[in-house]
Structure formats: C-alpha cells, structure tokens
Design a protein around this motif. Sequence first.
Motif, PDB file in Angstrom:
ATOM      1  N   ALA A 138     -26.159  55.683 -31.165  1.00 47.29           N
ATOM      2  CA  ALA A 138     -27.202  56.246 -30.280  1.00 47.29           C
ATOM      3  C   ALA A 138     -27.934  55.117 -29.561  1.00 47.29           C
ATOM      4  N   SER A 139     -28.183  54.024 -30.276  1.00 48.88           N
ATOM      5  CA  SER A 139     -28.961  52.923 -29.682  1.00 48.88           C
ATOM      6  C   SER A 139     -28.230  52.311 -28.487  1.00 48.88           C
ATOM      7  N   LEU A 140     -26.916  52.320 -28.525  1.00 49.29           N
ATOM      8  CA  LEU A 140     -26.154  51.758 -27.397  1.00 49.29           C
ATOM      9  C   LEU A 140     -26.387  52.612 -26.152  1.00 49.29           C
ATOM     10  N   ILE A 141     -26.432  53.919 -26.368  1.00 53.68           N
ATOM     11  CA  ILE A 141     -26.636  54.843 -25.239  1.00 53.68           C
ATOM     12  C   ILE A 141     -28.071  54.726 -24.704  1.00 53.68           C
ATOM     13  N   LEU A 142     -29.019  54.491 -25.624  1.00 54.30           N
ATOM     14  CA  LEU A 142     -30.428  54.466 -25.218  1.00 54.30           C
ATOM     15  C   LEU A 142     -30.870  53.113 -24.649  1.00 54.30           C
ATOM     16  N   TRP A 143     -30.110  52.072 -24.936  1.00 50.44           N
ATOM     17  CA  TRP A 143     -30.539  50.728 -24.545  1.00 50.44           C
ATOM     18  C   TRP A 143     -30.901  50.580 -23.054  1.00 50.44           C
ATOM     19  N   PRO A 144     -30.114  51.123 -22.113  1.00 46.60           N
ATOM     20  CA  PRO A 144     -30.457  50.878 -20.710  1.00 46.60           C
ATOM     21  C   PRO A 144     -31.884  51.303 -20.341  1.00 46.60           C
ATOM     22  N   ALA A 145     -32.403  52.350 -21.008  1.00 49.06           N
ATOM     23  CA  ALA A 145     -33.768  52.792 -20.691  1.00 49.06           C
ATOM     24  C   ALA A 145     -34.807  52.067 -21.543  1.00 49.06           C
ATOM     25  N   LEU A 146     -34.437  51.678 -22.758  1.00 49.66           N
ATOM     26  CA  LEU A 146     -35.412  51.130 -23.704  1.00 49.66           C
ATOM     27  C   LEU A 146     -34.975  49.743 -24.192  1.00 49.66           C
ATOM     28  N   PRO A 147     -34.696  48.824 -23.265  1.00 47.86           N
ATOM     29  CA  PRO A 147     -34.027  47.594 -23.707  1.00 47.86           C
ATOM     30  C   PRO A 147     -34.796  46.803 -24.771  1.00 47.86           C
ATOM     31  N   ALA A 148     -36.098  46.620 -24.585  1.00 43.93           N
ATOM     32  CA  ALA A 148     -36.830  45.767 -25.536  1.00 43.93           C
ATOM     33  C   ALA A 148     -36.921  46.442 -26.903  1.00 43.93           C
ATOM     34  N   LYS A 149     -37.215  47.717 -26.924  1.00 46.15           N
ATOM     35  CA  LYS A 149     -37.363  48.432 -28.197  1.00 46.15           C
ATOM     36  C   LYS A 149     -36.038  48.514 -28.939  1.00 46.15           C
ATOM     37  N   ILE A 150     -34.976  48.755 -28.223  1.00 44.27           N
ATOM     38  CA  ILE A 150     -33.667  48.854 -28.883  1.00 44.27           C
ATOM     39  C   ILE A 150     -33.246  47.479 -29.410  1.00 44.27           C
ATOM     40  N   GLU A 151     -33.599  46.433 -28.685  1.00 50.88           N
ATOM     41  CA  GLU A 151     -33.266  45.096 -29.200  1.00 50.88           C
ATOM     42  C   GLU A 151     -34.029  44.817 -30.491  1.00 50.88           C
ATOM     43  N   THR A 152     -35.264  45.330 -30.589  1.00 47.93           N
ATOM     44  CA  THR A 152     -36.018  45.203 -31.851  1.00 47.93           C
ATOM     45  C   THR A 152     -35.310  45.990 -32.957  1.00 47.93           C
ATOM     46  N   LEU A 153     -34.864  47.181 -32.626  1.00 49.08           N
ATOM     47  CA  LEU A 153     -34.144  48.001 -33.608  1.00 49.08           C
ATOM     48  C   LEU A 153     -32.875  47.259 -34.081  1.00 49.08           C
ATOM     49  N   TRP A 154     -32.178  46.639 -33.152  1.00 50.83           N
ATOM     50  CA  TRP A 154     -30.958  45.901 -33.521  1.00 50.83           C
ATOM     51  C   TRP A 154     -31.298  44.772 -34.501  1.00 50.83           C
ATOM     52  N   LYS A 155     -32.424  44.114 -34.259  1.00 47.15           N
ATOM     53  CA  LYS A 155     -32.831  43.019 -35.176  1.00 47.15           C
ATOM     54  C   LYS A 155     -33.062  43.581 -36.565  1.00 47.15           C
ATOM     55  N   THR A 156     -33.788  44.704 -36.624  1.00 50.14           N
ATOM     56  CA  THR A 156     -34.071  45.313 -37.924  1.00 50.14           C
ATOM     57  C   THR A 156     -32.777  45.635 -38.669  1.00 50.14           C
ATOM     58  N   TYR A 157     -31.815  46.135 -37.943  1.00 48.05           N
ATOM     59  CA  TYR A 157     -30.556  46.541 -38.578  1.00 48.05           C
ATOM     60  C   TYR A 157     -29.524  45.420 -38.649  1.00 48.05           C
ATOM     61  N   GLY A 158     -29.956  44.210 -38.348  1.00 45.09           N
ATOM     62  CA  GLY A 158     -29.051  43.062 -38.467  1.00 45.09           C
ATOM     63  C   GLY A 158     -27.879  43.102 -37.503  1.00 45.09           C
ATOM     64  N   LEU A 159     -28.072  43.731 -36.345  1.00 44.82           N
ATOM     65  CA  LEU A 159     -26.973  43.858 -35.385  1.00 44.82           C
ATOM     66  C   LEU A 159     -27.089  42.774 -34.314  1.00 44.82           C
ATOM     67  N   THR A 160     -26.001  42.102 -34.027  1.00 50.98           N
ATOM     68  CA  THR A 160     -26.033  41.159 -32.907  1.00 50.98           C
ATOM     69  C   THR A 160     -25.195  41.773 -31.785  1.00 50.98           C
ATOM     70  N   ILE A 161     -25.901  42.308 -30.813  1.00 50.80           N
ATOM     71  CA  ILE A 161     -25.221  42.988 -29.708  1.00 50.80           C
ATOM     72  C   ILE A 161     -25.687  42.336 -28.415  1.00 50.80           C
ATOM     73  N   ASP A 162     -24.759  41.968 -27.578  1.00 51.51           N
ATOM     74  CA  ASP A 162     -25.121  41.394 -26.291  1.00 51.51           C
ATOM     75  C   ASP A 162     -24.537  42.270 -25.183  1.00 51.51           C
ATOM     76  N   PRO A 163     -25.392  43.128 -24.589  1.00 49.52           N
ATOM     77  CA  PRO A 163     -24.879  44.054 -23.565  1.00 49.52           C
ATOM     78  C   PRO A 163     -24.197  43.340 -22.397  1.00 49.52           C
ATOM     79  N   ALA A 164     -24.567  42.080 -22.156  1.00 50.00           N
ATOM     80  CA  ALA A 164     -23.968  41.356 -21.031  1.00 50.00           C
ATOM     81  C   ALA A 164     -22.468  41.143 -21.230  1.00 50.00           C
ATOM     82  N   ARG A 165     -21.998  41.297 -22.465  1.00 47.31           N
ATOM     83  CA  ARG A 165     -20.563  41.115 -22.701  1.00 47.31           C
ATOM     84  C   ARG A 165     -19.740  42.325 -22.250  1.00 47.31           C
ATOM     85  N   GLY A 166     -20.427  43.400 -21.912  1.00 46.61           N
ATOM     86  CA  GLY A 166     -19.703  44.537 -21.315  1.00 46.61           C
ATOM     87  C   GLY A 166     -18.832  45.308 -22.287  1.00 46.61           C
TER      88      GLY A 166
END
Length: 541
Positions: free
Chosen positions: A473-501
Amino acid sequence: MADAKPTFYITTPIYYVNDRPHIGHAYTTTLCDIAARFQRFAGREVHFLTGTDEHGHKVEKSARDRGVSPQSLADANSAEFRKVLGLLNLTNDDFIRTTEKRHTTQVQAFVKRLIDSGDVYVGEYEGWYDEGQEEYVTDTKAAEQEYKSAISGKPLIKARERNYFFRLSKYQQSLEALFEAQQGFVRPEARRNEVLGRLREGLQDIPISRTNFTWGIPVPGDEQHVIYVWVDALFNYVTALGGAGQPDRARFWPADFHVVGKEILFFHAVIWPALLMALGMPTPKCVYAHSFWIAEGRKMSKSLGNFIDLEAVQGYTATFSLDAFRWFLVTQGPLGATDADFSRAKFIEVYNTDLANTLGNSANRVANMISRYFDGAIPDPGAQTPRGAQVCASIPGADAFNWPKLCAEGACAAAGQYNRFELADALATGLDIVRKVDLYIETTKPFSLAKDTARRADLALVLYQCAEALRIASLILWPALPAKIETLWKTYGLTIDPARGEFASLSAWGGTQPGTPIAKADPLFPRFIEPAPPASTPAKA
Ligand code: MSP
C-alpha cells in the motif's frame, strides 16, 4: 546501448506573474507532481514542466502602476512562484519563463514559419475586447454578457486593429478529426463535450498580434507588433524542450498531459493543437482540465476573507503536515467536472479519517504488535513461496483474505489509474489495502493469538501479512505522501528508492524480509482535535 526508458511529459499552465501564488496554482502543480512521481517510480523518464507567463498588457500595466519595469516585476513574482515549488516539495524538472531567450527566440522562429507558410497573415479586425483577459469576445458572447467582462465585470471595449491573424478556421476539420480519433484528447468527458460543441459552432481566424502595448515578443520582421500573449505562452510547452544550444529533449514530445484549469481549456484544446498542426508537429496526447476550488462554500475572494493564499496554505501545512495538505488537495479536489469546496471542517474530517485513523493508526498498530510479540523484528511466516502467501486456515474468516492476490490486483489497478490521471482513484486503491489490513486485524485478532503460545506460527503469519500488505500500500501512496511514507519505510526497515523506477517489481508479494528490525516510531499522523474557541465573556444582565 541499453533500451531507452519510455518517456512521460507532463506540464502545468505557466502562471501569470501579475498574480501571487495561491491554492489554485498549488493544486495544479501538486497534481502534476503526484503523477510525475508515480511515473518516475514506475520506471519512465519523466519531464515535469512548470513556469511563469510574463508578457502582456496586464503585466505592463501592473509594473507601471508600481513604478517598476515589467522585467523587474516579472523577476520578483516569478521568484515567488519558484519559491512555492520548494515549500510544497514539488519535483519539477524545469521551470520556464517566457522572458527567457531560449523561449523568445524559438517563438519568433515558429511565428516566422507560420507567416512564411501563409497560416499567419495580416488583416483588419474589429470586435469586443476584454482588456483584463486580453481577449476578444465574439459578438454573441458580448451581447450575452451585456458588453461586460465575464470575469471582471468591467465594460468591454470596441477595438479595431490591423493584426496578424492565425488561420484557425482552416483547422476546423482536422481538429474535429483529432477529437474523433483520440477520444481521450480532452478529459474529463464532460469537458470534451463542451469543447466539441464550441468547435462545431465553427471557428474564426484569430488575431495573434497586438500594437497597443510593447511588453511582448516582437513579431519577426514587424517590430510594431508584439505576439499575442496566449500564443507566446502556449509555445512554452515546446520551447522548453530544446532549441539551438540547449539540452535536446525533443524525445519528450508530444506531451502526455497538459494539466490546466477549465477556464483555459479552449486555448489548449483548440488553438494549441491547431498551431501545432500548422507547424506539422504532433499534437499532445491529453489535455486534462480540472475544475475550480471554491472556499467555505463560496467563490474565493479577498474581500470575503475566504481566499486561500500562500499564507493560508502554509497555515495548513504547519498544522497538519505538508503531506496531509497534498492528500486533501488530490483526494478532495476538483479533478472531475465539478468544483470542490475547501473548508477547514472538511479538511479536519478527511485528515482524521484517512490519515490519522486509517493509515497512521494501522502502520503504528502493526509495528507495535511486531515489536511487542516478536522482539522488534519482522516475524518469519514459514516456508511458503512466495513468502507469507498461505491462508491461515485455522482462523475463521481469514480465508476471505487472499493477500498476494489482493495486493497484486491493487497495485495493478493503481498503476492503471495513475497512468490515466485518475489520481484520487489510485490513492483510494492504496488506502483500501490499508483498510483491509484493519479488517484483517479485527478478523484474526493477533492480540488474542499472542496469549496462546501454541499459536505462534499463526501470529507470525498474520503479522507478516499485515506488514507486507502495508508495504505494498505504501508504494501506491508514496507519490502523494512522500515524506510520511519515507518515515514509514524507516520504521519498517525498508530501503526503497523510488528513483530506481522499480514500482512493478517492488509491488510483488513477499518482498518484506523476516528478521528486519522495526524501529520505535511516533504516530505518523497524530489525531487532530480543533481547539475550542476561547469562551466569550458572558454578557452582563
Ligand atoms: N498564464 C495563463 C496560462 C498559460 S498556459 C500556456 C494563466 N495563468 S494563471 O496564473 O491565471 O493560472 C491559471 C491556472 O491556475 C488555472 O488554469 C489553474 O490551473 C490554476 N487555478 C487558478 N485558480 C484556480 C482555482 N480556484 N481552482 C483550481 N485551480 C485554479 O491562465
């Protein structure tokens, strides 16, 4: 050579520098930003353009009234618009100003080509002119409007000019054919029908030069005339892509989306494609015309005190976070054919419902349970492939949740919605997965499972599935909520870089690694309670 990525070109209108940035500008640019972010995440090479429209009578007059030169007024106000981009975390790839040389030289070259081909000719024009809008109004319209401007209410003036004309009438049939062949050329559908109606009434040639002021791009070979500000402005969408001595971005043309407000649709859906046809250039894929924000139930106006200017916008972002503001704009805004109301009460309601009670609460709840029951690390859901795909057979009702299928369908639907510029729908699809996680928790009751050591495996499976569904769900929501979703990713130990496409591969089920540590986190969106207004002192008897 590696395969070139597919391109995606999206534009906002270029904003007039005689106005100050407000919610309307913030809205259109935010919509484009969300679409651009998704397309980058989906692996396309994106060009997202915005900028300022700096010529014309209005700018010349405002500058004169303030005792400054038009260029210095344009410099100061263009900088204001540019500042907003930073404040609102907008990821435009370029910012074009119509006073830049890269623009003016190319506009002159285009107009010269049109003069040479005979699509622009010299003629005499007399008609009703709206000074504020810098446009002629047809005789029928002028009569309907009682010879007053539909926008400012000021009297129309009878003007006569020797002008350069664009042979718009010549393109009537080609335009009708374009609307027919490319059903999605103008969206939404209701707007397409309006333009088509106007088109079928017949097109007249339009004057494209002015002589009553000088603040504009001179007509090549005839310095007495400046090019009509609208023709000058429309060309920004192609001048920004290149020209001699500039980066060549020609591959981005034709644009995927020109996003505009409904009031400037005719220019974009009729005049612009006709100019392109006259130049032998491809026409854009879609002109998307959204409707208008009104505020607290009424048309925004400075005198009514309901005008949402930049200061008001900053008030919302400071109280609720920038991402909450973006969320409200895109999910509640006038993306369709009707206007939308910006009201504080509605803002608070949407904030609490979608963000505090749904997304924020779910993210926190799952993280807290994993911390408590699994020592702060993502549990192992067992040996199933893909990981965590099995249905928890021993829990009544759990079989209603086929998580890999639900998430695959959600990610695929959202991608289609983003591609069609159905941004609010794409986000609803993302939030729906979060709602299903809540429902799953109500159904499987992990807090009860946790009391029974014999059910550790079930508990591990359930919480893994919740974390994994939230990740998708966070991947789908990221474009609208980039900063908050990046915080969520940190909490869940996820390293995701949307720029990688990598949206597609990341959204496949099973990506969360068991054993990943979960961090302690503050609520993403704290619930908001409007402070009570100060009690008024009781009137004396
Ligand atoms: N300079 C022209 C556009 C030239 S494009 C080649 C212009 N500029 S503008 O500054 O007036 O901006 C108009 C745009 O601002 C609208 O088309 C829309 O995108 C946005 N909005 C202005 N007021 C708005 C609302 N109240 N609601 C939503 N968006 C509106 O026109």
